[in-house]
Write an enzyme that holds these catalytic residues in place. Sequence first.
Site, mmCIF file in Angstrom:
data_model
loop_
_atom_site.group_PDB
_atom_site.id
_atom_site.type_symbol
_atom_site.label_atom_id
_atom_site.label_comp_id
_atom_site.label_asym_id
_atom_site.label_seq_id
_atom_site.Cartn_x
_atom_site.Cartn_y
_atom_site.Cartn_z
ATOM 1 N N CYS A 40 16.014 26.337 43.828
ATOM 2 C CA CYS A 40 15.693 24.957 43.454
ATOM 3 C C CYS A 40 14.379 24.583 44.143
ATOM 4 O O CYS A 40 14.148 24.968 45.295
ATOM 5 C CB CYS A 40 16.807 24.015 43.884
ATOM 6 S SG CYS A 40 18.376 24.461 43.135
ATOM 7 N N CYS B 220 19.426 32.035 49.104
ATOM 8 C CA CYS B 220 20.019 31.553 47.852
ATOM 9 C C CYS B 220 19.148 32.023 46.699
ATOM 10 O O CYS B 220 17.923 31.995 46.781
ATOM 11 C CB CYS B 220 20.102 30.026 47.843
ATOM 12 S SG CYS B 220 20.917 29.383 46.360
ATOM 13 N N CYS C 245 14.343 22.794 47.783
ATOM 14 C CA CYS C 245 15.288 23.218 48.827
ATOM 15 C C CYS C 245 14.723 24.321 49.719
ATOM 16 O O CYS C 245 14.132 25.287 49.229
ATOM 17 C CB CYS C 245 16.575 23.691 48.162
ATOM 18 S SG CYS C 245 17.775 24.368 49.323
ATOM 19 N N ASN D 123 15.293 15.058 52.363
ATOM 20 C CA ASN D 123 14.852 15.461 53.696
ATOM 21 C C ASN D 123 13.646 16.371 53.538
ATOM 22 O O ASN D 123 13.770 17.462 52.987
ATOM 23 C CB ASN D 123 15.965 16.205 54.424
ATOM 24 C CG ASN D 123 17.138 15.307 54.695
ATOM 25 O OD1 ASN D 123 16.975 14.201 55.200
ATOM 26 N ND2 ASN D 123 18.322 15.753 54.324
ATOM 27 N N SER E 129 30.273 22.398 46.895
ATOM 28 C CA SER E 129 29.159 21.889 46.099
ATOM 29 C C SER E 129 28.476 23.034 45.355
ATOM 30 O O SER E 129 28.167 24.070 45.938
ATOM 31 C CB SER E 129 28.146 21.215 47.037
ATOM 32 O OG SER E 129 26.986 20.870 46.325
ATOM 33 N N CYS F 152 29.972 21.749 58.003
ATOM 34 C CA CYS F 152 29.196 22.132 56.821
ATOM 35 C C CYS F 152 28.967 23.643 56.904
ATOM 36 O O CYS F 152 28.387 24.145 57.869
ATOM 37 C CB CYS F 152 27.865 21.367 56.810
ATOM 38 S SG CYS F 152 26.795 21.835 55.450
ATOM 39 N N GLU G 25 23.362 29.609 59.099
ATOM 40 C CA GLU G 25 23.577 28.367 59.841
ATOM 41 C C GLU G 25 24.819 27.618 59.402
ATOM 42 O O GLU G 25 25.221 27.691 58.245
ATOM 43 C CB GLU G 25 22.368 27.448 59.625
ATOM 44 C CG GLU G 25 21.141 27.956 60.347
ATOM 45 C CD GLU G 25 19.876 27.194 59.996
ATOM 46 O OE1 GLU G 25 18.885 27.371 60.722
ATOM 47 O OE2 GLU G 25 19.854 26.445 59.010
ATOM 48 N N CYS H 214 20.771 18.144 54.951
ATOM 49 C CA CYS H 214 20.879 18.834 53.663
ATOM 50 C C CYS H 214 19.561 19.467 53.265
ATOM 51 O O CYS H 214 18.523 18.812 53.304
ATOM 52 C CB CYS H 214 21.191 17.851 52.546
ATOM 53 S SG CYS H 214 22.712 17.011 52.734
ATOM 54 N N SER I 163 25.634 19.321 42.134
ATOM 55 C CA SER I 163 24.287 18.831 42.422
ATOM 56 C C SER I 163 23.596 18.528 41.106
ATOM 57 O O SER I 163 23.269 19.447 40.359
ATOM 58 C CB SER I 163 23.500 19.898 43.187
ATOM 59 O OG SER I 163 24.069 20.060 44.463
ATOM 60 N N LEU I 164 23.404 17.254 40.822
ATOM 61 C CA LEU I 164 22.834 16.883 39.521
ATOM 62 C C LEU I 164 21.319 16.656 39.650
ATOM 63 O O LEU I 164 20.542 17.309 38.998
ATOM 64 C CB LEU I 164 23.542 15.637 38.993
ATOM 65 C CG LEU I 164 23.374 15.439 37.494
ATOM 66 C CD1 LEU I 164 24.201 16.451 36.726
ATOM 67 C CD2 LEU I 164 23.764 14.030 37.086
ATOM 68 N N GLY J 43 23.125 28.609 50.591
ATOM 69 C CA GLY J 43 23.677 29.436 49.523
ATOM 70 C C GLY J 43 24.408 28.687 48.441
ATOM 71 O O GLY J 43 24.726 27.508 48.567
ATOM 72 N N GLU J 44 24.644 29.386 47.340
ATOM 73 C CA GLU J 44 25.363 28.831 46.191
ATOM 74 C C GLU J 44 26.775 29.446 46.192
ATOM 75 O O GLU J 44 26.938 30.635 45.909
ATOM 76 C CB GLU J 44 24.587 29.174 44.902
ATOM 77 C CG GLU J 44 25.342 28.966 43.607
ATOM 78 C CD GLU J 44 25.983 27.583 43.468
ATOM 79 O OE1 GLU J 44 25.302 26.569 43.647
ATOM 80 O OE2 GLU J 44 27.194 27.534 43.194
HETATM 81 N N1 SAH Z 1 23.961 25.432 46.614
HETATM 82 C C1 SAH Z 1 24.865 24.349 46.560
HETATM 83 C C2 SAH Z 1 25.379 23.906 47.902
HETATM 84 C C3 SAH Z 1 24.384 23.858 49.017
HETATM 85 S S1 SAH Z 1 23.085 22.664 48.878
HETATM 86 C C4 SAH Z 1 24.267 23.193 45.804
HETATM 87 O O1 SAH Z 1 23.081 23.211 45.522
HETATM 88 O O2 SAH Z 1 25.003 22.263 45.473
HETATM 89 C C5 SAH Z 1 23.909 21.168 49.370
HETATM 90 C C6 SAH Z 1 23.239 19.883 48.898
HETATM 91 O O3 SAH Z 1 21.999 19.674 49.580
HETATM 92 C C7 SAH Z 1 22.910 19.934 47.432
HETATM 93 O O4 SAH Z 1 23.229 18.757 46.762
HETATM 94 C C8 SAH Z 1 21.422 20.162 47.478
HETATM 95 O O5 SAH Z 1 20.857 19.853 46.298
HETATM 96 C C9 SAH Z 1 21.030 19.290 48.633
HETATM 97 N N2 SAH Z 1 19.673 19.512 49.132
HETATM 98 C C10 SAH Z 1 18.937 20.623 49.033
HETATM 99 N N3 SAH Z 1 17.711 20.440 49.585
HETATM 100 C C11 SAH Z 1 17.681 19.173 50.042
HETATM 101 C C12 SAH Z 1 16.698 18.397 50.751
HETATM 102 N N4 SAH Z 1 15.531 18.898 51.111
HETATM 103 N N5 SAH Z 1 17.025 17.126 51.076
HETATM 104 C C13 SAH Z 1 18.230 16.617 50.767
HETATM 105 N N6 SAH Z 1 19.184 17.306 50.124
HETATM 106 C C14 SAH Z 1 18.922 18.571 49.760
HETATM 107 FE FE1 SF4 Z 2 20.528 27.135 46.457
HETATM 108 FE FE2 SF4 Z 2 21.752 24.747 46.560
HETATM 109 FE FE3 SF4 Z 2 19.320 25.135 47.696
HETATM 110 FE FE4 SF4 Z 2 19.532 25.113 45.051
HETATM 111 S S1 SF4 Z 2 19.975 23.381 46.429
HETATM 112 S S2 SF4 Z 2 18.354 26.598 46.259
HETATM 113 S S3 SF4 Z 2 21.513 26.080 44.756
HETATM 114 S S4 SF4 Z 2 21.235 26.081 48.295
#
Ligand code: SAH
Ligand code: SF4
Length: 361
Positions: A129, A125, A132, A303, A204, A118, A98, A346, A227-228, A172-173
């Site tokens: 996390c 991935c 996610c 979200n 990111s 985006c 996507e 996101c 992403s912290l 993805g990462e």
């Molecule tokens: N893998 C990379 C880039 C893609 S994720 C990363 O993790 O940084 C992009 C952003 O969306 C990241 O900050 C991620 O933590 C955030 N994200 C993931 N799941 C989410 C959710 N359910 N609601 C809001 N942000 C989310």
């Molecule tokens: Fe992968 Fe980023 Fe989602 Fe973590 S937040 S599972 S690194 S896409």
Amino acid sequence: METAVQFYDYTRPELVRLLGDWGQPRHVGAQAFRWLYQKRAKSFGEMTDLSKELRQELEGKASLSPLKLHSRQASRDGTVKYLWQLPADVKGQAALVESVLIPMARDEEGEPSRHTACLSTQAGCRMKCSFCATGIPKFQRNLTTAEIVAQILGMEQDSGTSFNNVVVMGMGEPMDNYGNTEKAMRILHDPEGLNLGRRRVTVSTSGLLEHIERFIKDDWPVSLAVSLHSADPEIRSRLMPINRSNPLDKLRKLMRKYTFVRRLPVTLEYILLKDVNDRPEDAEKLAAYCKDLLCKVNLIRYNPVPTLPFDSPGEEAVLAFRDLLKAKGMRVFLRERKGVDIAAACGQLGFENTSKPNYEF
Ligand code: SAH
Ligand code: SF4
């Protein structure tokens, strides 16, 4: 099986070399590159200042976009989610991926802005996390450089608009697909490519230390976001398993190195999760972590993802968290919610199955 040479896989120097190997003078490769990105040619036939023989030869052995539009969904707020069908890889595995068009009247700094693209870098991935959606289904594969670049061109073509901002924050990462993503970023940045400046493209990462180190050394022409989500090691490890092998203190050191070498702030992304990382003490920890770090913080309302045990905090808690950071003098932005009604926000990408994740929070 796909055997044609995929032109969007090549950076400008690589395309010059490739056409050189095919007996063409240097300027022809550069010309072809401009056709791809400045004139957005959709076929070799359009490249009228290349010789007729060459155009015919290219039609036989090279190809353009590898993406096929599978479907498109538009949100009430103007966000459009694109689902692309990827060609089968060498193992014959096809995949869907996507990308999202995010309309924006103003960017975070209040500057007028056009659309943001985006982009995804992987189908699935491996970081898993716990909050996610992308990490839930089985990881499929890395995207090729062409598949990353073609997402922008495909969205432009479909929507008739152009992008002046790109965020690599889709599925993805990006650092886990290091080589292909790096090349795609060089094509985006190239003045004869999409000509997007360093501040216009943000990559990111979840914080893979070795890769960030390499990213700094290789000088990717983009801005860095990390992403912290928590400045507490225990909470962060529960949210992001990679924190166990990529600890916060080392991450901070590396971010400091980035800001020092590039003279740019690093963006910290922080999803607010109700009762997990949204308390005043979490804000205090974040502020302490950011002391002496040139950074801005993007707060993201969570979200919701079906089957995952997380909620977004109420608006009051969100604003209180932001204000606490502001009071400490931090640069903090609250990211607008976009495309929630079509699951394009996101972390909602890639959620096609409703199976339970195989981990517990
Ligand atoms: N893998 C990379 C880039 C893609 S994720 C990363 O993790 O940084 C992009 C952003 O969306 C990241 O900050 C991620 O933590 C955030 N994200 C993931 N799941 C989410 C959710 N359910 N609601 C809001 N942000 C989310
Ligand atoms: Fe992968 Fe980023 Fe989602 Fe973590 S937040 S599972 S690194 S896409």
